[in-house]
Design a protein around this motif. Structure first.
Motif, PDB file in Angstrom:
ATOM      1  N   PRO A 131      36.381  77.268  22.401  1.00 59.82           N
ATOM      2  CA  PRO A 131      36.634  78.364  21.446  1.00 59.82           C
ATOM      3  C   PRO A 131      37.250  79.605  22.095  1.00 59.82           C
ATOM      4  N   MET A 132      37.037  79.798  23.402  1.00 57.44           N
ATOM      5  CA  MET A 132      37.614  80.982  24.006  1.00 57.44           C
ATOM      6  C   MET A 132      39.070  80.762  24.411  1.00 57.44           C
ATOM      7  N   ALA A 133      39.503  79.493  24.457  1.00 60.90           N
ATOM      8  CA  ALA A 133      40.850  79.209  24.949  1.00 60.90           C
ATOM      9  C   ALA A 133      41.901  79.857  24.061  1.00 60.90           C
ATOM     10  N   ASP A 134      41.736  79.731  22.739  1.00 62.88           N
ATOM     11  CA  ASP A 134      42.785  80.298  21.898  1.00 62.88           C
ATOM     12  C   ASP A 134      42.689  81.814  21.839  1.00 62.88           C
ATOM     13  N   VAL A 135      41.463  82.351  22.032  1.00 66.01           N
ATOM     14  CA  VAL A 135      41.337  83.811  22.117  1.00 66.01           C
ATOM     15  C   VAL A 135      42.119  84.313  23.336  1.00 66.01           C
ATOM     16  N   ALA A 136      41.949  83.609  24.469  1.00 64.42           N
ATOM     17  CA  ALA A 136      42.665  83.994  25.689  1.00 64.42           C
ATOM     18  C   ALA A 136      44.167  83.892  25.484  1.00 64.42           C
ATOM     19  N   GLN A 137      44.580  82.817  24.824  1.00 68.46           N
ATOM     20  CA  GLN A 137      46.004  82.605  24.650  1.00 68.46           C
ATOM     21  C   GLN A 137      46.630  83.676  23.760  1.00 68.46           C
ATOM     22  N   LYS A 138      45.904  84.022  22.691  1.00 65.84           N
ATOM     23  CA  LYS A 138      46.432  85.041  21.790  1.00 65.84           C
ATOM     24  C   LYS A 138      46.519  86.384  22.498  1.00 65.84           C
ATOM     25  N   ALA A 139      45.530  86.669  23.362  1.00 71.54           N
ATOM     26  CA  ALA A 139      45.519  87.940  24.079  1.00 71.54           C
ATOM     27  C   ALA A 139      46.615  87.988  25.137  1.00 71.54           C
ATOM     28  N   ALA A 140      46.948  86.814  25.698  1.00 72.40           N
ATOM     29  CA  ALA A 140      47.869  86.792  26.842  1.00 72.40           C
ATOM     30  C   ALA A 140      49.332  86.934  26.426  1.00 72.40           C
ATOM     31  N   ALA A 141      49.707  86.371  25.267  1.00 72.44           N
ATOM     32  CA  ALA A 141      51.131  86.283  24.928  1.00 72.44           C
ATOM     33  C   ALA A 141      51.849  87.635  24.957  1.00 72.44           C
ATOM     34  N   PRO A 142      51.324  88.699  24.294  1.00 78.77           N
ATOM     35  CA  PRO A 142      52.045  89.974  24.346  1.00 78.77           C
ATOM     36  C   PRO A 142      52.091  90.564  25.751  1.00 78.77           C
ATOM     37  N   LEU A 143      51.062  90.272  26.569  1.00 81.38           N
ATOM     38  CA  LEU A 143      51.070  90.783  27.941  1.00 81.38           C
ATOM     39  C   LEU A 143      52.179  90.108  28.745  1.00 81.38           C
ATOM     40  N   GLY A 144      52.303  88.787  28.575  1.00 80.07           N
ATOM     41  CA  GLY A 144      53.396  88.081  29.250  1.00 80.07           C
ATOM     42  C   GLY A 144      54.742  88.621  28.831  1.00 80.07           C
TER      43      GLY A 144
END
Lengths: 252, 221, 55
Positions: free
Chosen positions: A91-104
């Motif tokens: 469940p945390m994987a997609d939270v991490a992914q959503k948080a990471a995209a704008p940072l990338g």
């Protein structure tokens, strides 16, 4: 409550446990990051020499090259999260992914803009269709596509899976894009090619560069944790609102 | 006749009936080509120089047409479920959809391209390589588009988003395809770009059905 | 040591652009976390049991 140690990644799936660990990590991480940036910037401007060819413009390298590294690193992390979403349903994987995209996307943008500003005194133009700049531009486009897909799909679970598939497809394509752009560039090679990378870099420049890269990494981790906490809070708000609206079958 | 061929024939028939068949894609292609001189002037030599690149870009845009409805209509009407019930794997079903799409867009485009190349004063020795490059390369474009179509299947207005998702992934295909024609126009050997272009199509033939099927499965859960 | 040569403006511009982009991301992330927390607190006040464990 305080004795809860995440003995496995599965336990971190619990948002409360994650939040507690994120809060514990954030303070030290911010301090370390600030220290790295302070030392890195000092090294950039006072310890490292000017390049014998480019003079002082080489100091742009210390913010440009780490941004390029982070742009790729963040994508690699997103691929990892995508696998977590699709294979392990963590469940945390997609939270991490959503948080990471704008940072990338932000690091990619920094890389492009500083590269462009660096290019003006070095190449004489703001934008050169050189192989590396062009590949990074395509990477930015892929990041923007991923962010657009996050926004377009309402249901967070569906969005997470669609984005995970897109991330993996992008990961397969990125090396091919890189190869094709390099290949394309060798066919259209302009007269003078400016190269910075490779073993020619002097150790006095390498050290501040690595410290700045660690600073960027620290900043990324801090922002990632903050954005993950935000996303978790928003999801909890959503659940509570459903509960307040009396939708049956919902727990807080 | 098995379910797979049935789906393929049905899609081809549908494309012809609703007027989204080969003719309309070709007309779009023709319009793009006739707009070019208005934009850059009637200088034959200049047009001739950029013709390979422009024809490839036009093919790319023409392939995007109709992709947003490629899977959506069938998903909404439950047609995909019917075909799934027949026991055909989803991967093969989406492959049939992509093949049908290519037969009414990519294939006619490839065959018509030399004629349009004539209008754009392309070098005579580049005519056959132009058609060849499009024949080899447009399947890759359709297949990449298939992934985008599957990812945006549940979105009401997915057309623009689909283009944003798909176009960056078409960079290698565009590079190899356009380079093939340009090298041929200059009278140079073009085996390397042709191999690379074929490799792209083969790779997409593997990646696209698998990821599109995965996206569809997740979208319907 | 720095020697403010002919390209000082470019160096400054590059560092300023980086600061603006990364600073903007930092500010946006921080503000959205604060806003989300405030909303959650207002909402949790509606639940006298103090908000059960997240499911």
């Amino acid at each position: 409550m305080n004795d809860a140690r995440p003995t496995s990644w599965l336990q971190l799936a619990n948002p409360a446990v994650f939040n507690r660990w994120a809060d514990r990590l954030l303070g030290p991480l911010v301090i370390v990051t600030l220290g790295l940036f302070a030392y890195g910037l000092y090294g950039t401007f006072f310890l490292s020499p000017a390049d014998y060819q480019q003079g002082d413009t080489v100091r742009i390298m210390y913010i440009h090259v780490p941004a390029a590294w982070l742009a790729l690193f963040v994508y690699a992390g997103m691929v990892f999260s995508a696998l977590g979403t699709l294979v392990f349903r963590h469940p945390m994987a997609d939270v991490a992914q959503k948080a990471a995209a704008p940072l990338g996307a932000a690091f990619t943008l920094v890389c492009l803009i500083t590269g462009s500003i660096w290019g003006k005194p070095t190449w004489g133009t703001w934008w050169q269709w050189d192989a590396r700049m062009t590949s990074v531009l395509v990477l930015l486009l892929i990041y923007l596509g991923i962010m657009a897909l996050w926004r377009a799909v309402d249901d967070p679970l569906r969005a997470a899976r669609a984005v995970a598939i897109l991330t993996l497809v992008g990961a397969v394509n990125l090396p091919i894009i890189k190869f094709s752009v390099d290949w394309w560039y060798t066919l259209h090679q302009p007269a003078s090619v400016f190269r910075l990378d490779g073993p020619t870099i002097h150790p006095s420049m390498l050290k501040p560069l690595l410290i700045m890269a660690l600073g960027y990494l620290g900043l990324y981790l801090v922002l990632l944790l903050v954005r993950m906490k935000t996303e978790l809070t928003l999801r909890r708000i959503d659940r509570l609102q459903r509960l307040a609206a009396g939708i049956p079958g919902e727990r807080a | 006749m098995n379910a797979w061929t049935a789906l393929l024939l049905r899609d081809l028939r549908l494309a012809r009936r609703v007027g989204a068949g080969a003719e309309l894609g070709l007309v779009f292609f023709l319009i793009l080509v006739s707009l070019l001189p208005f934009a850059i002037g009637a200088d034959q030599r200049f047009i001739s120089r950029i013709a390979p690149a422009f024809l490839w870009l036009s093919a790319l845009l023409a392939t995007l047409l109709g992709l947003d409805r490629l899977l959506q209509a069938d998903e909404e009407e439950g047609v995909l479920d019917q075909f799934l019930l027949s026991g055909t794997p989803l991967e093969l079903i989406v492959l049939a959809k992509a093949l049908a799409h290519w037969l009414v867009t990519g294939l006619p485009l490839s065959l018509a391209a030399p004629l349009l190349g004539l209008m754009l004063a392309i070098e005579p020795q580049a005519m056959a390589p132009l058609a060849l490059s499009l024949l080899i390369g447009t399947p890759a474009l359709t297949l990449i588009g298939l992934i985008g179509a599957a990812l945006t299947v549940s979105l009401k207005r997915g057309g623009l988003l689909l283009s944003v998702l798909v176009l960056p992934l078409t960079v290698p295909t565009l590079i190899f395809g356009a380079t093939l024609v340009k090298e041929a126009a200059l009278g140079r050997p073009y085996t390397t770009p042709m191999m690379l272009l074929g490799g792209m199509t083969l790779l997409m033939l593997v990646i696209a059905p698998v990821s599109a099927a995965a996206a569809l499965r997740h979208a319907r859960q | 040591m720095i020697d403010p040569g002919a390209h000082a403006g470019f160096i400054l511009a590059a560092y300023a652009a980086t600061a603006i982009i990364l600073g903007g991301v930092i500010l946006a992330s921080w503000l959205s976390l604060r806003a989300a927390r405030a909303r959650l607190q207002r909402l949790e006040a509606l639940f006298p049991d103090g908000g059960k464990r997240p499911s």
